[in-house]
Enzyme design. Sequence first.
Site, PDB file in Angstrom:
ATOM      1  N   ARG A  25      -6.799  -1.884   8.748  1.00 54.62           N
ATOM      2  CA  ARG A  25      -7.300  -3.231   8.472  1.00 54.62           C
ATOM      3  C   ARG A  25      -7.470  -4.038   9.760  1.00 54.62           C
ATOM      4  O   ARG A  25      -8.482  -4.658   9.992  1.00 54.62           O
ATOM      5  CB  ARG A  25      -6.307  -3.942   7.542  1.00 54.62           C
ATOM      6  N   GLY A  64       0.835  -1.213   0.000  1.00 57.30           N
ATOM      7  CA  GLY A  64       0.000   0.000   0.000  1.00 57.30           C
ATOM      8  C   GLY A  64       0.856   1.243   0.000  1.00 57.30           C
ATOM      9  O   GLY A  64       1.844   1.327   0.722  1.00 57.30           O
ATOM     10  N   GLN A 115      -7.628   9.051   2.893  1.00 54.43           N
ATOM     11  CA  GLN A 115      -6.617   9.114   3.962  1.00 54.43           C
ATOM     12  C   GLN A 115      -5.219   8.729   3.522  1.00 54.43           C
ATOM     13  O   GLN A 115      -4.243   9.017   4.197  1.00 54.43           O
ATOM     14  CB  GLN A 115      -6.959   8.124   5.092  1.00 54.43           C
ATOM     15  N   ASP A 158      -1.467   2.370   8.604  1.00 57.40           N
ATOM     16  CA  ASP A 158      -2.038   1.644   9.753  1.00 57.40           C
ATOM     17  C   ASP A 158      -1.150   1.724  11.000  1.00 57.40           C
ATOM     18  O   ASP A 158      -1.616   1.505  12.112  1.00 57.40           O
ATOM     19  CB  ASP A 158      -2.255   0.165   9.395  1.00 57.40           C
ATOM     20  N   THR A 199       3.270   2.418   6.277  1.00 58.16           N
ATOM     21  CA  THR A 199       1.849   2.055   6.173  1.00 58.16           C
ATOM     22  C   THR A 199       1.063   2.994   7.073  1.00 58.16           C
ATOM     23  O   THR A 199       1.481   3.251   8.206  1.00 58.16           O
ATOM     24  CB  THR A 199       1.538   0.604   6.597  1.00 58.16           C
ATOM     25  N   MET A 241      -9.456   4.218   8.133  1.00 58.91           N
ATOM     26  CA  MET A 241      -8.815   2.985   7.679  1.00 58.91           C
ATOM     27  C   MET A 241      -8.134   2.280   8.854  1.00 58.91           C
ATOM     28  O   MET A 241      -8.055   2.838   9.955  1.00 58.91           O
ATOM     29  CB  MET A 241      -7.801   3.280   6.585  1.00 58.91           C
ATOM     30  N   ASP A 273       1.104  -0.328  12.038  1.00 62.72           N
ATOM     31  CA  ASP A 273       1.000  -1.594  12.771  1.00 62.72           C
ATOM     32  C   ASP A 273       2.140  -2.569  12.453  1.00 62.72           C
ATOM     33  O   ASP A 273       1.948  -3.779  12.502  1.00 62.72           O
ATOM     34  CB  ASP A 273      -0.356  -2.260  12.491  1.00 62.72           C
ATOM     35  N   ARG A 290       1.024  -5.335  -5.482  1.00 63.11           N
ATOM     36  CA  ARG A 290       0.995  -6.463  -4.540  1.00 63.11           C
ATOM     37  C   ARG A 290       1.177  -7.690  -5.431  1.00 63.11           C
ATOM     38  O   ARG A 290       0.209  -8.224  -5.962  1.00 63.11           O
ATOM     39  CB  ARG A 290      -0.338  -6.515  -3.790  1.00 63.11           C
ATOM     40  N   GLU A 350     -11.998   0.795  10.494  1.00 64.66           N
ATOM     41  CA  GLU A 350     -12.403  -0.119   9.413  1.00 64.66           C
ATOM     42  C   GLU A 350     -12.408  -1.585   9.882  1.00 64.66           C
ATOM     43  O   GLU A 350     -13.357  -2.328   9.624  1.00 64.66           O
ATOM     44  CB  GLU A 350     -11.395   0.071   8.266  1.00 64.66           C
ATOM     45  N   GLY A 372       5.470  -2.486   3.688  1.00 60.54           N
ATOM     46  CA  GLY A 372       4.945  -3.111   4.911  1.00 60.54           C
ATOM     47  C   GLY A 372       5.532  -4.480   5.158  1.00 60.54           C
ATOM     48  O   GLY A 372       6.427  -4.933   4.427  1.00 60.54           O
ATOM     49  N   ASP A 373       5.015  -5.184   6.174  1.00 61.99           N
ATOM     50  CA  ASP A 373       5.658  -6.449   6.554  1.00 61.99           C
ATOM     51  C   ASP A 373       5.527  -7.541   5.493  1.00 61.99           C
ATOM     52  O   ASP A 373       6.410  -8.391   5.383  1.00 61.99           O
ATOM     53  CB  ASP A 373       5.252  -6.941   7.950  1.00 61.99           C
ATOM     54  N   ARG A 378     -27.506  16.357  14.725  1.00 63.38           N
ATOM     55  CA  ARG A 378     -27.184  15.124  14.013  1.00 63.38           C
ATOM     56  C   ARG A 378     -26.001  14.400  14.622  1.00 63.38           C
ATOM     57  O   ARG A 378     -25.151  15.015  15.254  1.00 63.38           O
ATOM     58  CB  ARG A 378     -26.793  15.461  12.571  1.00 63.38           C
TER      59      ARG A 378
HETATM   60  O1  F6P Z   1      -2.617  -1.204   4.961  1.00 63.06           O
HETATM   61  C1  F6P Z   1      -2.975   0.075   4.573  1.00 63.06           C
HETATM   62  C2  F6P Z   1      -4.418   0.113   4.114  1.00 63.06           C
HETATM   63  O2  F6P Z   1      -4.727   1.411   3.688  1.00 63.06           O
HETATM   64  C3  F6P Z   1      -5.442  -0.360   5.167  1.00 63.06           C
HETATM   65  O3  F6P Z   1      -5.749   0.627   6.107  1.00 63.06           O
HETATM   66  C4  F6P Z   1      -6.596  -0.757   4.308  1.00 63.06           C
HETATM   67  O4  F6P Z   1      -7.386  -1.727   4.955  1.00 63.06           O
HETATM   68  C5  F6P Z   1      -5.911  -1.334   3.092  1.00 63.06           C
HETATM   69  O5  F6P Z   1      -4.618  -0.764   3.030  1.00 63.06           O
HETATM   70  C6  F6P Z   1      -6.640  -1.080   1.810  1.00 63.06           C
HETATM   71  O6  F6P Z   1      -5.966  -1.761   0.812  1.00 63.06           O
HETATM   72  P1  F6P Z   1      -6.207  -1.510  -0.739  1.00 63.06           P
HETATM   73  O7  F6P Z   1      -5.593  -0.189  -1.081  1.00 63.06           O
HETATM   74  O8  F6P Z   1      -5.533  -2.640  -1.397  1.00 63.06           O
HETATM   75  O9  F6P Z   1      -7.697  -1.471  -0.928  1.00 63.06           O
END
Ligand code: F6P
Length: 320
Positions: free
Chosen positions: A172, A11, A252, A128, A126, A170, A130, A72, A223, A102-103, A163
């Site tokens: 994952r 990503g 994002q 995330d 990333t 995001m 993480d 990927r 998410e 990423g990992d 409201r």
């Molecule tokens: O890992 C980064 C990320 O943006 C996550 O937050 C999200 O779930 C995922 O990638 C989305 O992946 P893609 O761009 O392949 O839809």
Amino acid sequence: MEGIAIMTSGGDAAGMNPAVKCAVEYTIKKGFKPYLVRNGLRGLIDDKISEATRADVSGILHRGGTVLRSSRSTRFFEYEHRKTAYENLQKRNINKLIIIGGDGSFNALNQFYEDFKVPFAGIPATIDNDIPGTDYCLGVDTALNVIRESVDSIRDTATSFNRAFVIETMGRHCGYLAMTSALSSGAEICIAPELEYDLDSICKRLKEDCANGREYIIAIAAEGTNMAEYLTRWIQMNLDMDTRLTVLGHVQRGGSPTVRDRIMAYKFAVAAVDSLAAGNTNEIMIYKEGEFTGMPVHEVAGSKYKIDPDLIKLSAHLGK
Ligand code: F6P
């Protein structure tokens, strides 16, 4: 002259471009020849590799995403394709790699290292945040600022109506973006994988707040919890408030890297080149307690990401 190839994978994340720029410039400074690989792991197989000059990386620092592009690649799982990638490197005398990703990308290059002994250094990127072992991954600060701006805008419309707004960030498997955003934007509710929540007590708290004059509600859901739509219906029914859902999605991931991401990118890139120059073979650069060091890739792969416990403590009340 020994070559170092620089690539981005997985990503995209803001900060990849400044990392590429610095990696190229610092590689030259350290006496190696820099190369760029386009299209991530797929580009290694398809020979999208070219020698890099300073000019190739000028004017990219402020751009989001990755100018090298990413992929990927599933072909890289197959030995014969990895062998093709190795031959592409060998014919140019490239015997070191820097991968920004990423990992999943790190593990792929580690397999490549085991096959052909091509040393690599990984730079965590990333949104995330993480990746085990590092407190920071490139792209996080930019993503947080995009989220902050979006939530601030939503708050403008929220305050004009009675409201509730649910905003999905995001992440994952990780609630870092959701929790940090909930805190920094003053949300009333946060639902994240690492956070306990109790809808009955959220309901009681917010009913009391509304009786005391609260006119709108902001809720942030990660998410990875798959809760955003449910929460939207739940608020509508239980708090009797017109409720809207905004899924921020890939918004994002884009945007010009913030100052923090640019500087972190430079520091990670210098650490990666230094690590390879020192003879390290398969280390991931990590930022831990204010210091940049390398961590063997098997340690990264073998450990589980642990979110900052202070973040959980600070956010705990948003799930109750
Ligand atoms: O890992 C980064 C990320 O943006 C996550 O937050 C999200 O779930 C995922 O990638 C989305 O992946 P893609 O761009 O392949 O839809």
